[in-house]
Motif scaffolding. Structure first.
Motif, PDB file in Angstrom:
ATOM      1  N   ARG A 194       0.823  -1.208   0.000  1.00 37.43           N
ATOM      2  CA  ARG A 194       0.000   0.000   0.000  1.00 37.43           C
ATOM      3  C   ARG A 194       0.860   1.263   0.000  1.00 37.43           C
ATOM      4  N   GLU A 195       1.992   1.210   0.680  1.00 32.80           N
ATOM      5  CA  GLU A 195       2.902   2.353   0.669  1.00 32.80           C
ATOM      6  C   GLU A 195       3.492   2.547  -0.723  1.00 32.80           C
ATOM      7  N   ALA A 196       3.825   1.453  -1.395  1.00 27.85           N
ATOM      8  CA  ALA A 196       4.372   1.534  -2.752  1.00 27.85           C
ATOM      9  C   ALA A 196       3.360   2.160  -3.708  1.00 27.85           C
ATOM     10  N   LEU A 197       2.113   1.730  -3.598  1.00 31.09           N
ATOM     11  CA  LEU A 197       1.069   2.279  -4.457  1.00 31.09           C
ATOM     12  C   LEU A 197       0.838   3.756  -4.165  1.00 31.09           C
ATOM     13  N   ARG A 198       0.971   4.112  -2.892  1.00 30.00           N
ATOM     14  CA  ARG A 198       0.818   5.522  -2.524  1.00 30.00           C
ATOM     15  C   ARG A 198       1.945   6.359  -3.124  1.00 30.00           C
ATOM     16  N   ILE A 199       3.155   5.827  -3.148  1.00 24.37           N
ATOM     17  CA  ILE A 199       4.288   6.530  -3.770  1.00 24.37           C
ATOM     18  C   ILE A 199       3.987   6.807  -5.241  1.00 24.37           C
ATOM     19  N   LEU A 200       3.489   5.793  -5.932  1.00 22.51           N
ATOM     20  CA  LEU A 200       3.182   5.943  -7.355  1.00 22.51           C
ATOM     21  C   LEU A 200       2.027   6.915  -7.578  1.00 22.51           C
ATOM     22  N   GLU A 201       1.075   6.919  -6.651  1.00 22.23           N
ATOM     23  CA  GLU A 201      -0.065   7.831  -6.767  1.00 22.23           C
ATOM     24  C   GLU A 201       0.382   9.273  -6.558  1.00 22.23           C
ATOM     25  N   VAL A 202       1.232   9.500  -5.572  1.00 23.54           N
ATOM     26  CA  VAL A 202       1.741  10.848  -5.304  1.00 23.54           C
ATOM     27  C   VAL A 202       2.527  11.384  -6.503  1.00 23.54           C
ATOM     28  N   HIS A 203       3.255  10.499  -7.184  1.00 20.61           N
ATOM     29  CA  HIS A 203       4.036  10.909  -8.345  1.00 20.61           C
ATOM     30  C   HIS A 203       3.198  11.006  -9.619  1.00 20.61           C
ATOM     31  N   GLY A 204       1.906  10.760  -9.511  1.00 27.29           N
ATOM     32  CA  GLY A 204       1.026  10.908 -10.658  1.00 27.29           C
ATOM     33  C   GLY A 204       1.142   9.812 -11.688  1.00 27.29           C
ATOM     34  N   LEU A 205       1.563   8.613 -11.259  1.00 27.98           N
ATOM     35  CA  LEU A 205       1.727   7.500 -12.195  1.00 27.98           C
ATOM     36  C   LEU A 205       0.505   6.583 -12.232  1.00 27.98           C
ATOM     37  N   ILE A 206      -0.197   6.509 -11.104  1.00 24.50           N
ATOM     38  CA  ILE A 206      -1.418   5.700 -11.029  1.00 24.50           C
ATOM     39  C   ILE A 206      -2.470   6.474 -10.258  1.00 24.50           C
ATOM     40  N   THR A 207      -3.685   6.000 -10.326  1.00 24.10           N
ATOM     41  CA  THR A 207      -4.747   6.497  -9.479  1.00 24.10           C
ATOM     42  C   THR A 207      -5.504   5.293  -8.943  1.00 24.10           C
ATOM     43  N   MET A 208      -6.129   5.438  -7.815  1.00 25.97           N
ATOM     44  CA  MET A 208      -6.879   4.323  -7.231  1.00 25.97           C
ATOM     45  C   MET A 208      -8.339   4.440  -7.660  1.00 25.97           C
ATOM     46  N   LYS A 209      -8.741   3.559  -8.555  1.00 24.52           N
ATOM     47  CA  LYS A 209     -10.109   3.564  -9.044  1.00 24.52           C
ATOM     48  C   LYS A 209     -11.021   2.927  -7.995  1.00 24.52           C
ATOM     49  N   PRO A 210     -12.049   3.645  -7.546  1.00 21.66           N
ATOM     50  CA  PRO A 210     -12.925   3.090  -6.508  1.00 21.66           C
ATOM     51  C   PRO A 210     -13.914   2.071  -7.078  1.00 21.66           C
ATOM     52  N   GLY A 211     -14.580   1.391  -6.181  1.00 16.45           N
ATOM     53  CA  GLY A 211     -15.628   0.465  -6.602  1.00 16.45           C
ATOM     54  C   GLY A 211     -15.214  -0.985  -6.568  1.00 16.45           C
ATOM     55  N   ARG A 212     -16.183  -1.849  -6.786  1.00 12.71           N
ATOM     56  CA  ARG A 212     -15.971  -3.296  -6.713  1.00 12.71           C
ATOM     57  C   ARG A 212     -14.921  -3.768  -7.704  1.00 12.71           C
ATOM     58  N   ASN A 213     -14.939  -3.208  -8.898  1.00 13.31           N
ATOM     59  CA  ASN A 213     -13.992  -3.609  -9.926  1.00 13.31           C
ATOM     60  C   ASN A 213     -12.846  -2.599 -10.072  1.00 13.31           C
ATOM     61  N   GLY A 214     -12.595  -1.888  -8.974  1.00 13.62           N
ATOM     62  CA  GLY A 214     -11.558  -0.869  -9.007  1.00 13.62           C
ATOM     63  C   GLY A 214     -10.193  -1.416  -8.640  1.00 13.62           C
ATOM     64  N   GLY A 215      -9.306  -0.496  -8.299  1.00 14.25           N
ATOM     65  CA  GLY A 215      -7.942  -0.861  -7.941  1.00 14.25           C
ATOM     66  C   GLY A 215      -6.962   0.123  -8.545  1.00 14.25           C
ATOM     67  N   PRO A 216      -5.661  -0.151  -8.452  1.00 15.86           N
ATOM     68  CA  PRO A 216      -4.664   0.759  -9.020  1.00 15.86           C
ATOM     69  C   PRO A 216      -4.744   0.782 -10.544  1.00 15.86           C
ATOM     70  N   MET A 217      -4.836   1.983 -11.107  1.00 16.80           N
ATOM     71  CA  MET A 217      -4.996   2.123 -12.543  1.00 16.80           C
ATOM     72  C   MET A 217      -3.918   3.046 -13.096  1.00 16.80           C
ATOM     73  N   VAL A 218      -3.320   2.648 -14.195  1.00 12.24           N
ATOM     74  CA  VAL A 218      -2.297   3.449 -14.857  1.00 12.24           C
ATOM     75  C   VAL A 218      -2.943   4.708 -15.436  1.00 12.24           C
ATOM     76  N   ILE A 219      -2.299   5.857 -15.234  1.00 16.16           N
ATOM     77  CA  ILE A 219      -2.812   7.091 -15.819  1.00 16.16           C
ATOM     78  C   ILE A 219      -1.718   7.734 -16.661  1.00 16.16           C
ATOM     79  N   GLU A 220      -2.127   8.669 -17.506  1.00 18.49           N
ATOM     80  CA  GLU A 220      -1.181   9.321 -18.405  1.00 18.49           C
ATOM     81  C   GLU A 220      -0.308  10.300 -17.633  1.00 18.49           C
ATOM     82  N   VAL A 221       0.974  10.255 -17.892  1.00 15.35           N
ATOM     83  CA  VAL A 221       1.928  11.151 -17.238  1.00 15.35           C
ATOM     84  C   VAL A 221       2.335  12.233 -18.225  1.00 15.35           C
ATOM     85  N   GLY A 222       2.319  13.482 -17.777  1.00 12.03           N
ATOM     86  CA  GLY A 222       2.660  14.578 -18.668  1.00 12.03           C
ATOM     87  C   GLY A 222       3.664  15.531 -18.059  1.00 12.03           C
TER      88      GLY A 222
END
Length: 252
Positions: A64-92
């Motif tokens: 969870r800490e690793a995923l938070r690091i990636l989220e803070v750096h704008g590499l992923i976002t946590m998609k909510p919901g039953r079928n959610g989870g860490p999702m790759v997002i566009e980096v600019g």
């Protein structure tokens, strides 16, 4: 359609995570390696938490800490919901610029030094674009005769698009990222201080001169026009808003 990253390809087992005090950082690096090596596009859902725990052999806290690091750096976002989870997002460039502005702020970098960096970098980008004899900028330019320069939003979009296109045309992704991110930081620092309305048509005409020099492959002219263009705006900011000159770059 969203591509799922939940099923790992055969033979693509993750590399073992090094044990130690920075397990979360090592895991974050491994997840990024997987995203890059598998060429996962934005919108891809990564494996579930349970699957990641099994694949990487780490504790839930470290994951969870690793995923938070990636989220803070704008590499992923946590998609909510039953079928959610860490999702790759566009980096600019804005993400890179935001990170850079943190280091600039901590290091005491001033607005003057930021301007000096752009004055060195952007003319070089225009030269590189001209050496490629890129034609795409000419057709994408805002027309000085038809652009509503009195409209701040329309003028802002036109000038921003111009500089980003020149950077992209350089053909060097490293310089492109650096130049575009510095522009993002610069515009954040001046807080919307656009050129005076009676000068805006002139600015767009200079953009046309630079674009035409790039299109005909005149690297000397492209570099010269861009340097003069950047210096004009810097001089205006310095004279009209002297409080900015020695101000420390904010982290935004």
């Amino acid at each position: 359609m969203t591509t799922s990253g939940r099923s790992r390809d055969a033979g693509s087992s993750p590399r073992p995570i090094k044990r130690g005090a920075k397990v979360a950082e090592a895991l974050a690096q491994e997840i990024v390696h997987e995203i890059v090596s598998r060429k996962l596009p934005p919108g891809t859902l990564l494996s579930s938490e349970a699957q990641m725990l099994e694949d990487y052999g780490v504790g839930r806290g470290s994951l969870r800490e690793a995923l938070r690091i990636l989220e803070v750096h704008g590499l992923i976002t946590m998609k909510p919901g039953r079928n959610g989870g860490p999702m790759v997002i566009e980096v600019g460039s804005r993400d890179y610029g935001r990170m850079s502005s943190l280091f600039f702020h901590i290091g005491g970098v001033t607005f003057r030094q930021l301007v000096e960096a752009r004055l060195a970098l952007e003319p070089m980008m225009a030269r590189l674009a001209a050496e490629r004899r890129g034609q795409e900028l000419v057709g994408a330019l805002a027309d000085p005769e038809t652009t509503h320069v009195e409209d701040d939003n329309e003028y802002f979009d036109a000038t921003t698009d111009f500089h980003k296109t020149v950077a992209a045309m350089s053909g060097n992704p490293v310089l492109n990222l650096m130049s575009s991110s510095l522009e993002e930081i610069f515009r954040d620092q001046v807080s919307g201080l656009l050129s005076p309305k009676d000068e805006r048509k002139h600015v767009l005409e200079v953009h046309t001169d630079i674009a035409e020099a790039i299109a005909r492959g005149d690297a000397e002219a492209a570099e010269k026009h861009m340097r003069e263009h950047m210096q004009e705006y810097a001089d205006w900011v310095y004279s009209g808003h002297p409080q900015l000159i020695d101000a420390i770059i904010d982290w935004k």
